[in-house]
Scaffold this active site. Structure first.
Site, PDB file in Angstrom:
ATOM      1  N   ARG A 106      22.446  13.888  -4.223  1.00 25.42           N
ATOM      2  CA  ARG A 106      23.752  14.568  -4.277  1.00 25.42           C
ATOM      3  C   ARG A 106      23.511  15.997  -4.743  1.00 25.42           C
ATOM      4  NH1 ARG A 106      29.606  13.303  -6.901  1.00 25.42           N
ATOM      5  NH2 ARG A 106      29.622  12.008  -5.054  1.00 25.42           N
ATOM      6  N   HIS A 133      30.034  14.014   3.254  1.00 21.23           N
ATOM      7  CA  HIS A 133      30.042  12.923   2.272  1.00 21.23           C
ATOM      8  C   HIS A 133      29.988  11.582   3.031  1.00 21.23           C
ATOM      9  CE1 HIS A 133      30.350  11.007  -1.458  1.00 21.23           C
ATOM     10  NE2 HIS A 133      31.566  11.317  -1.835  1.00 21.23           N
ATOM     11  N   GLN A 136      30.775   7.974   1.559  1.00 21.34           N
ATOM     12  CA  GLN A 136      32.212   7.842   1.295  1.00 21.34           C
ATOM     13  C   GLN A 136      32.936   7.329   2.545  1.00 21.34           C
ATOM     14  OE1 GLN A 136      34.074   9.073  -1.740  1.00 21.34           O
ATOM     15  NE2 GLN A 136      35.637   7.840  -0.745  1.00 21.34           N
ATOM     16  N   ASP A 229      42.305  15.011  -1.272  1.00 20.00           N
ATOM     17  CA  ASP A 229      41.125  15.213  -2.125  1.00 20.00           C
ATOM     18  C   ASP A 229      41.477  16.342  -3.093  1.00 20.00           C
ATOM     19  OD1 ASP A 229      38.564  15.304  -3.196  1.00 20.00           O
ATOM     20  OD2 ASP A 229      37.615  16.187  -1.421  1.00 20.00           O
ATOM     21  N   CYS A 270      39.469  10.062  -2.329  1.00 19.02           N
ATOM     22  CA  CYS A 270      38.079   9.710  -2.666  1.00 19.02           C
ATOM     23  C   CYS A 270      37.860   9.666  -4.178  1.00 19.02           C
ATOM     24  CB  CYS A 270      37.116  10.678  -1.997  1.00 19.02           C
ATOM     25  SG  CYS A 270      37.479  12.396  -2.396  1.00 19.02           S
ATOM     26  N   ARG A 315      33.033   1.647  -2.436  1.00 19.52           N
ATOM     27  CA  ARG A 315      31.869   2.529  -2.384  1.00 19.52           C
ATOM     28  C   ARG A 315      30.584   1.735  -2.611  1.00 19.52           C
ATOM     29  NH1 ARG A 315      32.088   7.688  -3.629  1.00 19.52           N
ATOM     30  NH2 ARG A 315      30.063   7.705  -2.597  1.00 19.52           N
TER      31      ARG A 315
END
Ligand code: CP
Ligand code: NVA
Length: 340
Positions: A106, A133, A136, A229, A270, A315
């Protein structure tokens, strides 16, 4: 072998049937977990978890998923290793690849995760960059499928900052999978041309509709899911006041929910979210802008239509599916993925 030894750096690394397999495999692994059936596909393996940016869900999901799969996860934060400061990405990739069986990364720059994959010789999974992402997405489309039983003819309306990693990923993943994506954002925050073009190419094939507008009510009409988001993403150096002012009309609230015209529209985010003043930043921003919440109001966030915590929990199952598929030597007949 379709998945074995492959990296997942961005959504286009897999085609529609492969992404669908990962979503369905995640649903299967979730059922195994709920029934306490062991699934140690990665027994004896070691997984490196590299984080340049902070994380709650992604880090936890990779850690628990690796443990459930019988692998050992090792967290390597940005203050812990030499990466980028004293050692190049390429050299780090070679070293980690000689010891670990898989690497999660990440960070900021997509080129770093691409370099890690090119030089480590082991599967690399993108746990979020400024551009994409992808892990996700498996969880998000899994959540949509769980809620409606299918992805066919579904529409997600994403409202807010339309040029961040999550918006990019939703646009392209929906386009690949044939899920229509509407994006409502002010002109200055709409998806970049190259992302839009990429999505349109896939949408032409899948039949998904890509609709980008600054008219929020137009975008949410008929949507099966409303998605938002944070308005300022990790690492962005911008004028926060200007950003918030331009995005205030794009808040998900009860009035916008009604504009979908559907009673069963779900809410996705998310996370983390600014829906109340229970955080230091949430409190400060709420006071400064005289609003109780930013991208989503607390009542909608906590309503029964909100599936944000199911989505967050997914997730782990999604990341488990991605790691097991790319590293677990699964038997997946090639014919399964023959493109129609
Ligand atoms: N959604 C998400 O990636 O959360 P974290 O930043 O907590 O990992
Ligand atoms: N767009 C957000 C996503 C967080 C999971 C960020 O990059 O900060």
């Amino acid at each position: 072998m379709h998945f074995q030894e492959k990296s997942f750096l961005k959504e286009i690394d897999f085609n529609a049937s492969e992404l669908t397999y990962l979503i369905d495999f995640a649903i299967h692994l979730k059922a195994l977990k709920q029934q306490h059936i062991p699934h140690p596909y990665l027994a004896g393996k070691n997984i490196a978890l590299l984080f340049e940016k902070t994380s709650t869900r992604t880090r936890s999901a990779f850690t628990v998923a690796a443990s459930d799969l019988g692998a050992h996860p090792e967290f390597l934060g940005k203050e812990d290793i030499q990466l980028g400061k004293k050692e190049s990405v390429s050299d780090t990739a070679k070293v980690l690849g000689s010891m670990f069986d898989g690497i999660e990364f990440r960070g900021f720059d997509q080129q770093v995760v691409e370099r890690l994959a090119a030089d480590s010789n082991v599967p690399v999974w993108n746990g979020l960059t400024d551009s994409w992402h992808p892990t996700q997405m498996i969880a998000d489309f899994m959540t949509l499928k769980e809620q409606f039983g299918t992805l066919a003819d579904k529409t997600i309306a994403y409202v807010g900052d339309g040029r961040n990693n999550v918006a990019n990923s939703l646009l392209v993943t929906g386009a690949i999978l044939g899920v229509s994506i509407h994006i409502a954002a002010p002109a200055s925050l709409q998806p970049e041309k190259w992302v839009r073009k990429l999505a349109e190419q896939y949408a032409n094939e899948s039949g998904a509709t890509i609709f980008i507008t600054d008219q929020v009510e137009e975008a949410v009409k008929g949507a099966d899911a409303l998605y938002t988001d944070v308005w300022v993403s990790m690492g962005e150096e911008i004028d926060v006041t200007e950003r918030i002012n331009v995005l205030l009309p794009y808040q998900i609230n009860a009035s916008l929910m009604k504009k979908t015209g559907k009673a069963d529209t779900i809410i996705l985010h998310c996370l983390p979210a600014f829906h109340d003043q229970q955080t230091v930043m949430g409190k400060q921003l709420a006071e400064q802008f005289q609003v109780p919440a930013l991208e989503i109001t607390d009542d909608v966030f906590k309503s029964e239509r909100s599936k944000v915590f199911e989505q967050a929990g997914n997730r782990m199952h999604a990341i488990k599916a991605i790691m097991a598929a790319t590293l677990g030597n699964l038997f997946i007949p090639t014919s399964f993925f023959e493109q129609k």
